[in-house]
Design a protein around this motif. Structure first.
Motif, mmCIF file in Angstrom:
data_model
loop_
_atom_site.group_PDB
_atom_site.id
_atom_site.type_symbol
_atom_site.label_atom_id
_atom_site.label_comp_id
_atom_site.label_asym_id
_atom_site.label_seq_id
_atom_site.Cartn_x
_atom_site.Cartn_y
_atom_site.Cartn_z
ATOM 1 N N TYR A 1 35.039 59.041 23.902
ATOM 2 C CA TYR A 1 34.064 57.947 24.016
ATOM 3 C C TYR A 1 34.669 56.641 23.472
ATOM 4 O O TYR A 1 34.598 55.593 24.119
ATOM 5 N N PHE A 2 35.275 56.718 22.297
ATOM 6 C CA PHE A 2 35.821 55.503 21.686
ATOM 7 C C PHE A 2 37.078 55.004 22.409
ATOM 8 O O PHE A 2 37.293 53.801 22.527
ATOM 9 N N ILE A 3 37.905 55.917 22.882
ATOM 10 C CA ILE A 3 39.112 55.490 23.599
ATOM 11 C C ILE A 3 38.735 54.800 24.915
ATOM 12 O O ILE A 3 39.362 53.824 25.317
ATOM 13 N N ASP A 4 37.651 55.272 25.552
ATOM 14 C CA ASP A 4 37.164 54.587 26.761
ATOM 15 C C ASP A 4 36.711 53.165 26.434
ATOM 16 O O ASP A 4 36.869 52.250 27.235
ATOM 17 N N GLU A 5 36.154 52.989 25.239
ATOM 18 C CA GLU A 5 35.682 51.662 24.804
ATOM 19 C C GLU A 5 36.846 50.731 24.468
ATOM 20 O O GLU A 5 36.876 49.581 24.883
ATOM 21 N N PHE A 6 37.776 51.248 23.669
ATOM 22 C CA PHE A 6 38.760 50.367 23.028
ATOM 23 C C PHE A 6 40.151 50.434 23.648
ATOM 24 O O PHE A 6 41.051 49.695 23.226
ATOM 25 N N LYS A 7 40.349 51.372 24.574
ATOM 26 C CA LYS A 7 41.607 51.462 25.322
ATOM 27 C C LYS A 7 42.848 51.458 24.411
ATOM 28 O O LYS A 7 42.874 52.202 23.437
ATOM 29 N N GLU A 8 43.831 50.618 24.742
ATOM 30 C CA GLU A 8 45.089 50.656 23.970
ATOM 31 C C GLU A 8 44.915 50.105 22.560
ATOM 32 O O GLU A 8 45.828 50.182 21.746
ATOM 33 N N TYR A 9 43.739 49.559 22.241
ATOM 34 C CA TYR A 9 43.486 49.051 20.893
ATOM 35 C C TYR A 9 42.786 50.092 20.005
ATOM 36 O O TYR A 9 42.452 49.810 18.858
#
Length: 275
Positions: free
Chosen positions: A251-259
């Motif tokens: 969920y969070f990686i989808d939100e924040f991507k490479e950041y």
DNA sequence: GTCCAGGCGTCAA
DNA sequence: TTGACGCATGGA
């Protein structure tokens, strides 16, 4: 002794060291000593500059991630819709993700599970003092992080004495894997998913610990460790309903991507400091 | 005494 | 696939 000089706008020494990514550092009156493998440096903040004093300038230039543009990361975080991300990034603006050694990170984060940071530090210090090598630098003596060879002959009792509790068996087992040829250097050229599938096979390394190793040991910044603190943020501030940590990570990686990795550290530091 | 900490492995359903 | 449970240890 050489000195690296760097602006302190995106380099907050205390936040970077105390945000739970590194366990080997020591506070002095006017700065901090930082240790990585068999190397040390002294780091201080004077006026608007950070100074890194060390015999290994190339190593610590890379270690402190001084080539990465943190203004870009900060601006991305600050522009997020979520208020907690904005607040956290302002408070944690000077955190840098350290480029640490993969082997030291695997050992350290096997120790970290269901544990607290002061106790993790103590256990690692015990292991260094009793299996590493004493060195003297300009700033005093210290003990190196033991090489895998220096741990080959240590038994379970050694790790129990280090205060590892039930994790002693996990670390003992991992050292045995190294002795049997598990090649950490070979992982360094692999993709995030390939590394993940290798390290998750280590007993004691699960979803969360693997994400920490990927982030701090392999600089895979599209990682997002979910521990008790992040879970708290997810529930309280994001009003999330997922319970599976792997899904929360996604969920969070989808939100924040490479950041993702940077923002994860901002959030972790923020939530822990306002408790 | 109870709860918690940068969780994970195991086992039942 | 999911959920409960036990796990060593020390500090609050």
């Amino acid at each position: 002794m050489q000195v690296i000089q760097f602006s302190d706008e995106f380099f907050d020494i205390k936040a970077t060291l105390t945000c739970g990514q590194i366990f080997r550092y020591e506070k002095l009156d006017n700065g901090y000593r930082v240790f990585s493998l068999d190397k040390d440096c002294f780091i201080e903040n004077i006026d608007d500059k950070v100074y890194v004093h060390t015999l290994y300038p190339e190593y610590f230039y890379n270690f402190f991630d001084l080539d990465t543009n943190y203004a870009k990361i900060y601006n991305f975080a600050k522009s997020q819709k979520s208020q907690v991300v904005v607040d956290a990034s302002k408070m944690a603006k000077g955190i840098r993700i350290l480029r640490q050694d993969a082997y030291e990170m695997i050992v350290s984060f096997i120790i970290s599970q269901n544990n607290n940071i002061p106790k993790i530090k103590k256990s690692i210090e015990y292991i260094c003092t009793n299996a590493g090598e004493q060195k003297i630098s300009k700033y005093g003596k210290f003990y190196t992080f033991p090489t895998k060879e220096q741990l080959y002959d240590k038994d379970i009792t050694f790790y129990k004495n280090a205060g590892l509790g039930y994790r002693a068996e996990y670390l003992f087992n991992f050292i045995k894997m190294l002795k049997n040829g598990f090649d950490i250097d070979a992982l360094k050229n692999m993709s995030k998913n390939e590394i993940y599938s290798k390290i998750i096979s280590i007993k004691g390394v699960g979803e969360k610990v693997a994400n920490c190793i990927l982030l701090f040991g392999f600089y895979k910044t599209k990682s997002f460790p979910v521990d008790t603190w992040i879970e708290k943020i997810y529930k309280e501030d994001f009003k999330g309903s997922l319970t599976d940590r792997a899904k929360i990570t996604k969920y969070f990686i989808d939100e924040f991507k490479e950041y993702s990795g940077y923002i994860q550290q901002y959030l972790f530091y923020y939530k822990r400091s306002i408790k």
